[in-house]
Design an enzyme around this catalytic site. Structure first.
Site, PDB file in Angstrom:
ATOM      1  N   SER A  54       0.705  -1.360   0.203  1.00 57.17           N
ATOM      2  CA  SER A  54      -0.164   0.094  -0.263  1.00 57.17           C
ATOM      3  C   SER A  54       0.828   1.262   0.075  1.00 57.17           C
ATOM      4  CB  SER A  54      -0.872  -0.076   1.243  1.00 57.17           C
ATOM      5  OG  SER A  54      -0.250  -0.261   2.400  1.00 57.17           O
ATOM      6  N   HIS A 101      -5.568  -4.189  -1.469  1.00 56.91           N
ATOM      7  CA  HIS A 101      -5.538  -2.960  -2.352  1.00 56.91           C
ATOM      8  C   HIS A 101      -5.773  -3.599  -3.958  1.00 56.91           C
ATOM      9  CE1 HIS A 101      -4.566   0.639   0.106  1.00 56.91           C
ATOM     10  NE2 HIS A 101      -4.223  -0.246   0.585  1.00 56.91           N
ATOM     11  N   LYS A 133     -12.039  -0.576   0.922  1.00 53.19           N
ATOM     12  CA  LYS A 133     -11.252   0.302  -0.013  1.00 53.19           C
ATOM     13  C   LYS A 133     -12.202   0.254  -1.352  1.00 53.19           C
ATOM     14  CE  LYS A 133      -6.831  -0.393   2.324  1.00 53.19           C
ATOM     15  NZ  LYS A 133      -6.292  -1.492   3.088  1.00 53.19           N
TER      16      LYS A 133
HETATM   17  C1  LIG Z   1      -6.379  -1.749   4.510  1.00 51.85           C
HETATM   18  C2  LIG Z   1      -5.602  -2.983   4.619  1.00 51.85           C
HETATM   19  C3  LIG Z   1      -6.142  -3.816   5.485  1.00 51.85           C
HETATM   20  C4  LIG Z   1      -7.340  -3.385   6.553  1.00 51.85           C
HETATM   21  O1  LIG Z   1      -8.358  -3.334   5.995  1.00 51.85           O
HETATM   22  P1  LIG Z   1      -9.556  -2.737   6.686  1.00 51.85           P
HETATM   23  O2  LIG Z   1     -10.800  -3.406   6.151  1.00 51.85           O
HETATM   24  O3  LIG Z   1      -9.593  -1.288   6.666  1.00 51.85           O
HETATM   25  O4  LIG Z   1      -9.401  -3.234   8.420  1.00 51.85           O
HETATM   26  C5  LIG Z   1      -5.574  -5.100   5.876  1.00 51.85           C
HETATM   27  N1  LIG Z   1      -4.574  -5.427   4.817  1.00 51.85           N
HETATM   28  C6  LIG Z   1      -4.067  -4.819   4.093  1.00 51.85           C
HETATM   29  C7  LIG Z   1      -2.901  -5.245   3.278  1.00 51.85           C
HETATM   30  C8  LIG Z   1      -4.356  -3.319   3.963  1.00 51.85           C
HETATM   31  O5  LIG Z   1      -3.872  -2.711   2.967  1.00 51.85           O
END
Ligand SMILES: *Cc1c(COP(=O)(O)O)cnc(C)c1O
Length: 392
Positions: free
Chosen positions: A181, A209, A240
Site C-alpha cells: 500500500s 489493495h 477500499k
Molecule cells: C487496508 C488494509 C487492511 C485493513 O483493511 P480494513 O478493512 O480497513 O481493516 C488489511 N490489509 C492490508 C494489506 C491493507 O492494505
C-alpha cells in the site's frame, strides 16, 4: 511526576520530529472533492478506488436493507445465528472471486487476525514479506508461530529462508500482501506460488489493495495472474475499492469451514452490520455488471503518473493506482502536504513508522471518481508547490 506524563512527552517528541499525525475532519461524503476542515478540496487520500463509498446504488441498497432487516446483526454469528444477507454476500463474493467459498469478517484487519492464528501455531513457521501490512504482522504475532521475514518481493530470499528453516517446524505458511500500500508495487505471486508448490507450503495473499482494482473487473490479484485454485487463501477488504467496510477470506471450502469454527474475531465479535452487508452486495452487482469503473480507475492512474513524471517528480516503483511522491525527510513532506492543502488539494504526508526513515512521501490515491479536469487541477497544484519548495 504523574504516571501518564510519559505519554505527553512521547506526543511532544512526535511533534518535534514531524511525525505527529494531524487527523483532519471531513464534512462531506467521500468523492473526488471533499469538505475538509471546512474547506472544499480535491481528494487524493482515500482508498475509495471506484468511487463506490457514496454511490447511489450502494446507498439505496443499504437503506432498503435497514428498512427490511434493521441495522445490527444482534450478536456473534456462531451464537445467535447468521443473517441470510451475510450468507448471500459470502456466496456472491465466492462466485465473483472464482473460489469455492468465502467468509466475511468485520474488517480486513480482523480477517487477518482470524485467519493466521487459525492456520498456524507455536510449532509452526510463517514466511512473511518484510513489508507486509501491520494487520498481517499482528495476526502472525497472535498465532505464536515463528515469524521469518524474507526480503521484500524477493523470491530467492523466500526460498533461502524456507530451505534453512522450514524443516525445524511442524507446518509453514507463506504470507504476502498482494499490492503493497505504501509503494503500490505488486507481489510476484506466480513465482511465490512456484516456491509454495515446490515445498508444499500453504500460501496466503492479502489483496486489500487489489480487490476491485486488479484482475478482470476487479476480481483481484489471483485473477490478475491467472492463479485460480493455486493460492490457498485470499484475504481482502470491502473498505477500499468496495467503498464500504468488511473483511473477506476466500479459498477452499474446508479452510473457510475451519475459520467458522476457529477464527476468533468471527467467534467473539459480531458480524458486519446489515446496511454494510447490503451495500457490499450492491458493489458486487456493479462489478459483475461492468468493468467501466475499473477501466476508468486505471486510465486516470496512468494519466496522473505519466504527467507527474513529466513534471519531474519521483513516483517510485508503483504498478497500481497508488502513487507515492517520494520526497525524503518527514518535515519536508509535512510542509508539502500543508502547502498542497492551502492550494486546495488534500494529499497526506506519510512518514515513519508507516514507511522507513528517510523515505517519507505524499501518497496520491487515484480513483475512478476523478475527472480529467480534477487530475489537471491536482497536477497544477503539485507543480506550483514542487517549484516553491525546490523539489522540481
Ligand atoms: C487496508 C488494509 C487492511 C485493513 O483493511 P480494513 O478493512 O480497513 O481493516 C488489511 N490489509 C492490508 C494489506 C491493507 O492494505
Amino acid at each position: 511526576m504523574s504516571k501518564i506524563d510519559w505519554i505527553q512527552e512521547e506526543i511532544d517528541s512526535l511533534k518535534s520530529q514531524g511525525l505527529y499525525n494531524n487527523i483532519r475532519t471531513i464534512g462531506s461524503p467521500q468523492g473526488a472533492w471533499l469538505t475538509v476542515d471546512g474547506r472544499h478540496v480535491l481528494n487524493f487520500c482515500s482508498n475509495n478506488y471506484l468511487g463506490l463509498a457514496n454511490h447511489p446504488a450502494l446507498v439505496a441498497a443499504s437503506k432498503k436493507a435497514a428498512d427490511d432487516m434493521g441495522v445490527g446483526p444482534g450478536a456473534v454469528r456462531s451464537i445467535a445465528g447468521t443473517m441470510s444477507l451475510h450468507v448471500e454476500l459470502e456466496k456472491r463474493l465466492a462466485q465473483f472471486k472464482g473460489v469455492e467459498a468465502a467468509i466475511t469478517l468485520q474488517s480486513g484487519f480482523t480477517a487477518n487476525l482470524a485467519t493466521i492464528p487459525a492456520l498456524v501455531g507455536k510449532e509452526d513457521a510463517i514466511f512473511s514479506d518484510r513489508l507486509n501490512h501491520a494487520s498481517i504482522i499482528d495476526g502472525c504475532r497472535l498465532s505464536g508461530a515463528k515469524i521469518i521475514a524474507y526480503e521484500h518481493n524477493d523470491v530467492k530470499s523466500l526460498e533461502a529462508q524456507i530451505q534453512e528453516h522450514a524443516k525445524n517446524y511442524r507446518r509453514s505458511l507463506i504470507i504476502t500482501d498482494g499490492v503493497f500500500s505504501m509503494d503500490g508495487d505488486i507481489a510476484p505471486l506466480p513465482d511465490i506460488y512456484e516456491v509454495a508448490k515446490k515445498y508444499d507450503i500453504l500460501l496466503m495473499v492479502d489483496d486489500a489493495h487489489g480487490e476491485g482494482v486488479l484482475g478482470k473487473g476487479g476480481r483481484g490479484i489471483v485473477d490478475h495472474f491467472g492463479l485460480h485454485g493455486k493460492v490457498d487463501i485470499e484475504v481482502g477488504t470491502m473498505s477500499k475499492a468496495f467503498g464500504v467496510m468488511g473483511g473477506i477470506v476466500a479459498g477452499k471450502s474446508v479452510i473457510i469451514e475451519w475459520l467458522r469454527q476457529r477464527g476468533r474475531p468471527f467467534l467473539f465479535s459480531s458480524a458486519m452490520t446489515v446496511p454494510d452487508a447490503a451495500a457490499c452486495l450492491a458493489a458486487v452487482d456493479l462489478l459483475e455488471d461492468s468493468t467501466q469503473l475499473v477501466d476508468k480507475l486505471w486510465d486516470n492512474a496512468k494519466y496522473f503518473q505519466t504527467e507527474m513524471k513529466n513534471l519531474g517528480f519521483n513516483t517510485g516503483a508503483s504498478q497500481t493506482p497508488i502513487t507515492p511522491v517520494m520526497l525524503g525527510e518527514a518535515p519536508l513532506v509535512q510542509q508539502f502536504s500543508r502547502e498542497l492543502f492551502d492550494v486546495g488539494v488534500f494529499a497526506m504526508a506519510i512518514g515513519y513508522p508507516t514507511v522507513p526513515q528517510g523515505k517519507a512521501r505524499i501518497r496520491v490515491m487515484n480513483t475512478a471518481a476523478h475527472s480529467k479536469d480534477d487530475l489537471d487541477k491536482g497536477l497544477e497544484a503539485f507543480k506550483s508547490v514542487g517549484k516553491k519548495l525546490g523539489v522540481i
